[in-house]
Each structure stands twice: as C-alpha cells, then as structure tokens.
Design a protein around this motif. Sequence first.
Motif, PDB file in Angstrom:
ATOM      1  N   MET A  54       3.213   5.904  -5.717  1.00  0.00           N
ATOM      2  CA  MET A  54       2.870   6.129  -7.126  1.00  0.00           C
ATOM      3  C   MET A  54       1.870   7.264  -7.259  1.00  0.00           C
ATOM      4  O   MET A  54       1.916   8.057  -8.194  1.00  0.00           O
ATOM      5  CB  MET A  54       2.274   4.863  -7.738  1.00  0.00           C
ATOM      6  CG  MET A  54       3.296   3.825  -8.074  1.00  0.00           C
ATOM      7  SD  MET A  54       2.529   2.396  -8.812  1.00  0.00           S
ATOM      8  CE  MET A  54       2.321   2.924 -10.484  1.00  0.00           C
ATOM      9  N   ILE A  55       0.945   7.332  -6.300  1.00  0.00           N
ATOM     10  CA  ILE A  55      -0.083   8.361  -6.404  1.00  0.00           C
ATOM     11  C   ILE A  55       0.511   9.746  -6.200  1.00  0.00           C
ATOM     12  O   ILE A  55       0.130  10.703  -6.874  1.00  0.00           O
ATOM     13  CB  ILE A  55      -1.203   8.100  -5.372  1.00  0.00           C
ATOM     14  CG1 ILE A  55      -1.915   6.812  -5.731  1.00  0.00           C
ATOM     15  CG2 ILE A  55      -2.180   9.238  -5.315  1.00  0.00           C
ATOM     16  CD1 ILE A  55      -2.917   6.391  -4.714  1.00  0.00           C
ATOM     17  N   PHE A 104       2.013   1.882  -3.449  1.00  0.00           N
ATOM     18  CA  PHE A 104       0.885   2.432  -4.218  1.00  0.00           C
ATOM     19  C   PHE A 104       0.730   3.924  -3.915  1.00  0.00           C
ATOM     20  O   PHE A 104       0.586   4.759  -4.818  1.00  0.00           O
ATOM     21  CB  PHE A 104      -0.395   1.682  -3.831  1.00  0.00           C
ATOM     22  CG  PHE A 104      -1.377   1.555  -4.954  1.00  0.00           C
ATOM     23  CD1 PHE A 104      -1.519   2.559  -5.892  1.00  0.00           C
ATOM     24  CD2 PHE A 104      -2.186   0.429  -5.062  1.00  0.00           C
ATOM     25  CE1 PHE A 104      -2.430   2.443  -6.915  1.00  0.00           C
ATOM     26  CE2 PHE A 104      -3.097   0.310  -6.090  1.00  0.00           C
ATOM     27  CZ  PHE A 104      -3.219   1.320  -7.014  1.00  0.00           C
ATOM     28  N   LEU A 105       0.815   4.250  -2.623  1.00  0.00           N
ATOM     29  CA  LEU A 105       0.693   5.646  -2.222  1.00  0.00           C
ATOM     30  C   LEU A 105       1.790   6.481  -2.855  1.00  0.00           C
ATOM     31  O   LEU A 105       1.551   7.601  -3.318  1.00  0.00           O
ATOM     32  CB  LEU A 105       0.779   5.729  -0.690  1.00  0.00           C
ATOM     33  CG  LEU A 105       0.565   7.116  -0.094  1.00  0.00           C
ATOM     34  CD1 LEU A 105      -0.835   7.601  -0.406  1.00  0.00           C
ATOM     35  CD2 LEU A 105       0.794   7.106   1.397  1.00  0.00           C
ATOM     36  N   LEU A 162       0.831  -1.207   0.000  1.00  0.00           N
ATOM     37  CA  LEU A 162       0.000   0.000   0.000  1.00  0.00           C
ATOM     38  C   LEU A 162       0.863   1.253   0.000  1.00  0.00           C
ATOM     39  O   LEU A 162       0.534   2.253  -0.652  1.00  0.00           O
ATOM     40  CB  LEU A 162      -0.934  -0.006   1.208  1.00  0.00           C
ATOM     41  CG  LEU A 162      -2.027  -1.076   1.163  1.00  0.00           C
ATOM     42  CD1 LEU A 162      -2.831  -1.065   2.434  1.00  0.00           C
ATOM     43  CD2 LEU A 162      -2.941  -0.843  -0.021  1.00  0.00           C
TER      44      LEU A 162
END
Lengths: 663, 225
Positions: free
Chosen positions: B149-150, B146-147, B143
Amino acid sequence: MNALLPLQMALGAVALGPLASLGSLLPRLHPSWLRYTSLMTSTLMSLLWLLSGALGLILVAAPAPNLAVGGIPLWQFRLDPLSAFFLVVLGVVGTASSLHAVGYFRQLGRTGLRRVLIPLPLFLSAMALLLLADNAYTFLVAWEGMALSSSYLILAQTQTIQARHAAYLYLLVAHLGALCLLAAFALLCHGNPLAGNDFSALTHEVLAPGLAQAVLLLTLLGFGAKLGMAPLHVWLPEAHPAAPSPVSALMSAAMLPMALYGLLRIDWQILPPEGVSWGLVWLALGLLTAGFGVLFSTLQRDLKRLLAYSSMENMGLILVALGLARLFVAEGSPTLAALALSAGLFQTLNHALFKGLLFLGSGSVFHSTGTVDMGRLGALIRSMPQTTLLMLIGCLAIAGLPPLNGFASEWMLLQAFLLAPQMASGTLQAILPLTAAGVVLVLALASFAIIKAFGLSFLGQPRSIYTAHEAGLWERFAMAFLALGCIFLGLFPGLAIHAISAVNVLLLPGNSLGIQQPWRLTPISPERASYVPGWFLIGIAVAILLTFLLVWWRFGRPLRRVPVWSCGFRGARTARMQDSPAGFSQSLLRIFQPIHHGRIQPDTASKELRVELADPFWVGLYEPLQRLALALSRQALRLQHGKISSYLLYAFLTLVVLLVLVR
Amino acid sequence: MRPFLDLFSLLSILKFLAAWMLLLSFALLAQRRLLSLIHLLAWQGITLALSTAMVAVLTGDRLLWVSATLTLSLKGLLIPFLLHRLLRRLQVRGDVEMSLNVASVQLLGIVLVIFAFALAAPLAGSLPAATHGMLGIALAAFLLAFLMMITRRKAISEVVGFLAMDNALFFGATSATLGMPLIVELGIALDALIAFLILGVFFFHIRESFESLDLHWLEHLRENQ
C-alpha cells in the motif's frame, strides 16, 4: 420552620432561570413585555436567593439541609452558611443588575433583547446552582454553564472585533481553568467525579500528601483563572468593558466571588489548611494581583476598564485576607484567622455593593453620553445630578472612607496585619509587615484611581460635545438600592460580621471573634481598635456644618458671582485646560514605567497625548507561549503533505515500533 | 468419521498453503499490472479458503466449512470480480507506478519477513505445536501488504493492498489458532465488503475531481500550500 425551606426556595429560583430563557423565545412578544417579564423574573430569582441566603445565615441547621435529585448523574444540593453568604452576594448584585437592565436595555428591539435575555437568566441560575452544588458533577456543570452563558453575554451588545476577541480570550481562559478543576476533582474523587460523593464525604477522605498538593495547585489555577489572579488575569480587562454594563456588574461583583467561594469550599473546607506554604502562596499572589490591578487601574482612560482593573485589585486584596487567615490557622491562632477571614468575606460583600454600583453607574453614563472614555467626559454632575450623587457614594465606599462600608472591611484587614506580630513565627514576622505595607500602598493607589474616575467624569467641564440626560427611573432605583446597601453596611458593620460568624464556625476550629454589636466593629476587644461608624458620621456632619456656617458667615453675604480664575491664561476658559486622563496619572506613569512599559504618543488628529500600555504578563509570558505554539504547529504541519503513501508509512512505522515495544 | 488423510499429510498441506500465501504476497508486491494484481488477490482468497477447509478437516468443526465456503465465494470470486468490473468501468490501463523500484521493495519485504518471524517466535509458544510457523507467515503477509500500500500510487492498488491485509489477518486467525468463531469471521467479511464499497464510491469521486486515479493529485487538497 422547615429547615429545608431555604434550600427549596433557592432551587426553585434556579429552576426559574431556564424557564425565563425559554420564555424569551416566544414569538410575537412585544419587546417591552419581553423586557419586563424576563427581567422581573430575574429580579424575583435574585430576591429569592437573597432571602434564602439570609435565612441560611440566620437559621444554621446542625447538618446543613441537603437534597439529591436523579440517579446517575446524581444532582446533590446543600445550603450551608458558606453557600448562604455567597448567595446573599449574588442576590444583592442580581437584583440590582436586573432592575438596572430594565432601564438599560429599553431601546433594544426584539432580536437585540433576546441576545441578552436568553443567556442572562441562565447565567444567574448557573451561579446559584454553583453555590448550592454538593458534589463534583453538579459543581462542574454549573461552573461550565456560568462560563458559557457569560461569554454569550459579553457579545450581547457589541460584535466588534475587539469584543469578539475579548469573548474568545475569556472562553479560552475559562476553559483552561475548567480543565484544571476537572483534573482536581478527578484527583479528589479518585478518578470518578460522577460517583455520587457529596462534599462532606470528600472531607473525610484522606488523600496522599502529594495528591493533596496537586489538588491545591490545580484548584488555585482553575479558580485563579476566574478570579483574575495575576498571571491568568488577561481576559478580565478585555471582557468587562466589552459586556453591557449590567452584565459587567454581575461579572465583576458576583461572578469573580464565585471563584473565591470555590477556593474556600475546596481548598479550605475539603482540604483543611495545614502548613504555612499555601497561605504564603495565596498572600503573595493576592498582593501581586492587587498591586498589578491597582497600578493599571490608575493608568486607564476608559472608565469601565478602570473599574475592571479595580475589581482585580479587590479580588487580590480578598485573596490576601484569605491567605493571611490560612497562615493564622497554620500558626494556631484561630482568633486572628477569624478576623482575617471575616475581613475577606466582608470585603467580598462590600465589593459586590460598591463595584456593582459603579459598573451600573458607568452603564448609565454610557447610555446617556454614548461613551465611557474619560478623555471625552466631564461635568456630568450638571446633567445627571442624582446619578452623580449615587456614584459619589460608591466612589467614597470603594476608596475606603469612613463611615462607609469599604473602610470597615479594610480596617479589619489592617487590624489583622497589625496584630500578626504577637503570634507569628520569625520568618512571618518579617514578611507580614512588608505585606501590610504593600496592602496600604494598594489602598492608597485605589483611592487615587477612583478619584480620577469620579473627578474626570463628573466634575469640571465637558471634554467633548454631547447631550447627557439623567438616568432612567429603573436605573436610578437599582443604583440607589446598592448605595443604600453601602451606607447601611457602613453604619452597621457589626451586623455583617455577625452574619459572617456562621461561616467562621463552619471553616475554623472555633469562632472567637466575640459578639458584635450592630453599630460597632470590634476586631479583637472593645479597648483596642474598635470602631463606631456612627461617631464618624456625626463628626463629619458637624465638621461640614461648621465649615459651611463659617464660610457663609465670613464670606457668604452678599452672594457674589464672579468668573473663575483661568490661571492667567488670556481668553476663554476651555475644557482642554483641565487634566486629561493621561495627565492626571502622569506621575504614576513615569514612576512605574519599568512595569507597564507605557509609551506616551502624541495623537495628531485630536491633539492629545495618548498612553499605550503593555501588560508585562502578556508580553513576557503569553506572547512567547503563543510563538512557541505557532512554531510547533508549523512543524506539525510538515507531517501533513497530502501523500497517502506517506500517511500509510506513518501508520506502518507506528505499527512496527509498537510491535517491537510490546513483544 | 475417520479422516481420509492422516494428520501428518493434512498439516503438510496446510504448511504448503501457508508458504503459497507468502509467495503470493511477494508476487503482489512485485506485480506492476493492475489486472494481474486482481488475479493474484483472487488466488490469495482461494488459498485462504483452501486452508480454512484444511483446518475444518483437521478439527472436524462443521462451522468452519461454512466459513471456507464464504471465504471462497467472497474473497476468491466476488471481490475480484467486482474489482475487475470496476477496472473496466473506470477504464484504467497500463502499469502501476511505484515509488520504489521492484528490487529494493522485494529486499525490504525480505527484511520484513525476518522481522515478522522474530516477532512471532516468542508468541508461538502459546500455540499448538503444529502451527508454529503460521503466525509468522500471517504477520509477514500482513506487513508485506502494508508495504505494498505504501509503495503504490494508484487508488485501485491501494484497495488490493487493503484486501490483502485483510486476507493476512484472516489467515493468521484461522491457521495459527486452528479456527475462529463464525460470528467474528462474518463481521470481518462484512467489514471488508463495506470498505470495498466505500472505496469504490471514492474512486469515482476522485476520478471526477481530478480526471485520474493517480493519488498524487490528492496532495493538492492540503491546507497552506
């Protein structure tokens, strides 16, 4: 004789269709060769279907002959009387349209011809395949093939924006309908339409009551979309006028009945009628469609649009007949059910004959004058006398005048209504007479519309300058074929009823319509309401002869030629003194104004009054839906703004939410 | 073969590596410089290889040694090297712009770690007792990647984030369940490599079209401006 032979013959003809399409692709073929070979193949196919259908109706084998080809997917075919009857309809219309097309397309070059001749045999084959299909897979493939090939045919000759719009709308509605059918078959076959269950196997399956209701609703929507049933009819008045006339004839007279076939096959044979409610739904929707169709038909200015709306009306009437038959089955009176069902099927056959004839005739008119606008036509009786005579037969038949065939089927339908009070329960006793009154109103308006079509186009003075010529030999031959059919079935309705009785046996618990003599129509008993068209013919002939003799004897000698009285108008008689299309239906325009929202607008260029009609279903149902869809898409567009990090955020949030939900 | 370390110390080392993995994920989240990002990714790959090796010692599965070697060469060395070269050839310099400031991203990361552990807790019951914490850590690392990447704007940092996600998945699979079939591992490694190649090609195209690797230029590609 081998019982399988008719089925094999019909399937062989189906296989010819793709071959003919491929043949049209051969390079360096002279256009006229191309036209003759391809259309003669289509004619041959249609004649084979006519023959195999007739054989299928006459030689009813106890288990209907069936065939299966292939493993997975499995193609299964069957020829039972129901398929055979509709094969006859297809064969008749296919033969006439193919023959007419030989003349109609004679001026096209190779490219233009290919646009027609590639999809046309496929369209015919798909319809026949649909009738012969015996499992869900085959049925759906044929159904889709029919929709696709016909949408190409709509665009075969005109690629105007309206035509493309019409074809798109048609394809859209056809696909929505096909989706409904797919869902219905998925429910019927327990989620696996590919499993090789033939239709007779499905008949024995017991569905949960809710599931059966869902299938009935979905099939009504799916077939209704093809039938032009009232809220789903929007494609019909656009697509039929856009297509070349032989195609319009096929679509109207052969393709619309395919939806009736589907309704009878799925909603009647596989899910036998139980309870009154669906019969009432069919009755109500049929009456709505018929009334709506006939009203709009009377108000049209374009001959082909008028005929298209009239097709809608006829399909509505047939749906009324089938709904009535369904009610009678539910009420437990098979005799009346047989009467109503036969009326519906007979009307289907008759509609194929006279509507095919009228569409072909309108094609010849278009070919000859370059327009089907009734505000421009007139006096075609002088330049096209033979076409006019053939069209007159078609018009009399569709208007339901004895001794032609339209009267026979409408008579049966009305008899079914009139006999209803003997049997039906309280509520139905109240509803059925009202429906009967509605049907009579529809029939009267239909006559009005057809008088308008014939009178404005063929009689009077030409409303614009054109040089019309008689239709070609092929075209007249094709029309004469259908006109003879109208007369023959009009004089010998018993033959048709006798043939239809095989279908009654298949669909009803018992066929109790009684033995018919060919020249006589006996709805219930010879004493009550039986009808002998021959006497009518003799009566009419005698009356005409006597009137002629009387007039000739009293006024005819010596023959005087004088100018026509010009209504006290001084100066030359002009074509503009005649009724215009809007003028002819002025009263209906005013009476039904709340329904069609028609507006009369002066057209300064041509110094005419033009009528702009608005389809209430389009305005009230489709436009709000369209606006809703657009608004939703605009909202959805907000999600798309090109930032990769936001897209990743969507994925991230979805993942987190799913993780929370699933754990 | 008698293990040269006892079970307890092996598990301790594995847990230490897991903690190190999580720490590296946070470091990735906080790091602004592209070059350091790549170094951190390389460290993560090496950690992954070490932990796989530990699992191999623990379970005595020979194939896991192959897997560890593969991880080390691919994720610890080859991909960072390729990224490094890409960075030089594209001549990207300077810091990575972030759409949120570092402190809030870190706080958000802590929330995610807690969330991940809360999610993993009920699942852990079905795992060997020794690896209870591992699944939570793997999920948290996933996660966090993913964060990352955001929150990043540059294309290269997106790729680093993607590869870090891959590492986290891999870690979860090997540590929490104590080894996974070699064929699955090979497949995942190949996928990562292919994704890397495709993205590498895209970088050149993006830069050719926009003369920058900054992703906000891609917003011009949407319809209906």
